[in-house]
Design an enzyme around this catalytic site. Structure first.
Site, PDB file in Angstrom:
ATOM      1  CB  CYS A  13      -0.974  -0.038   1.179  1.00  0.00           C
ATOM      2  SG  CYS A  13      -2.369   1.110   1.018  1.00  0.00           S
ATOM      3  CG  HIS A  48      -3.308  -3.810   3.244  1.00  0.00           C
ATOM      4  ND1 HIS A  48      -2.422  -3.150   4.067  1.00  0.00           N
ATOM      5  CD2 HIS A  48      -3.947  -2.851   2.531  1.00  0.00           C
ATOM      6  CE1 HIS A  48      -2.521  -1.850   3.867  1.00  0.00           C
ATOM      7  NE2 HIS A  48      -3.441  -1.644   2.938  1.00  0.00           N
ATOM      8  CD  GLU A  57      -0.575  -5.644   5.752  1.00  0.00           C
ATOM      9  OE1 GLU A  57      -1.197  -4.563   5.847  1.00  0.00           O
ATOM     10  OE2 GLU A  57      -0.169  -6.097   4.662  1.00  0.00           O
TER      11      GLU A  57
END
Length: 276
Positions: A106, A235, A237
């Protein structure tokens, strides 16, 4: 005793995903994972040379007030390390020359692009030739997207992966190249690692909201020609566990491990086999 895999996650100036990224690195098998504020590097108290895997996390870097990650890119390129004549970019370039890994998510992807680290055609990591700009829809997008992964990409993070399902959370995620020639070169060299895809056909799409930002050629992630530098808007994660999936209470056969962890596992495996 085998050498340890050491990962660092840079924090500060608005990033807010550093703990999730650090967790992903630990789960993937990193022996040492440090979250380090950018000020610690600039003060000379920490050095990138001590690590193998650099993570640039997402968040609202510098509030996005001066354009997504542009201020952060200038800081890394031009800020001096205290007590020296060296700039932090000198450590970054040495990190790259040593064949180590960098992943930006990002805002971290925006940072890499605006520094010139991506797509870095022919090894040129000094010139910005692409950008990430405002979503075509004109607003912040927070949704899950389907992604098609290029199996011919040199990207070390996506080896063995053909598709993914990850969340996006951004207002400026539209990938744009400076020219048609650059876009063609990215495609020809298979540097467009992942693209926003239609969940039915599995093919890249420009259609909103399947493509949440209107990126050129539906590009969601890009690597350099070595495959070691990688940035993506979704994302990974944010999908480490089954309960992160938006339908975890309805899809009973979801695996306990989330897809996002796959990228970090590939990174750690590469470090153990090719760097240590």
């Amino acid at each position: 005793m085998a050498e340890q895999v050491r990962a660092v996650v840079i924090a500060g100036n608005g990033t807010n995903c550093e703990r999730e990224v650090a967790t992903a690195c630990r789960m993937a098998g990193c022996d040492v994972v440090d979250i380090v504020h950018i000020a610690e590097f600039l003060a000379g108290r920490c050095r990138l040379d001590d690590y193998h895997f650099l993570n640039l996390a997402g968040g609202f870097l510098d509030g996005d007030d001066l354009g997504s990650a542009k201020a952060g890119a200038n800081r890394l390129r031009h800020a001096r390390v205290a007590g020296t004549e060296n700039h932090l970019i000198d450590q970054v370039l040495r990190f790259i020359q040593d064949g180590k890994l960098i992943m930006g998510v990002c805002n971290g992807f925006q940072l890499m692009v605006k520094m010139g680290l991506l797509p870095a055609l022919d090894g040129d990591v000094h010139t910005q030739r692409a950008s990430l700009t405002f979503n075509d829809c004109g607003r912040f997008e927070d949704r899950w997207v389907n992604l098609k992964v290029d199996p011919q990409s040199p990207c070390v993070y996506t080896r063995g992966i053909d598709k993914m399902y990850l969340p996006v959370r951004h207002g400026e995620g539209k990938f744009v190249a400076e020219s048609d020639d650059l876009l063609k070169a990215i495609e020809l060299r298979h540097l467009a690692v992942m693209k926003y895809a239609d969940p039915v056909t599995g093919e890249p799409t420009d259609r909103y909201p399947l493509n949440p930002n209107g990126s050129m050629n539906a590009i969601a992630g890009v690597c350099d020609e070595s495959g070691r530098l990688f940035g993506l808007m979704p994302h990974p994660e944010a999908y480490l566990f089954r309960v992160h999936h938006p339908r975890w209470t309805r899809e009973q056969n979801l695996p306990e491990e989330g897809m996002g962890l796959w990228l970090y596992r590939n990174a750690v495996q590469f470090i153990r086999e090719d760097i240590l």
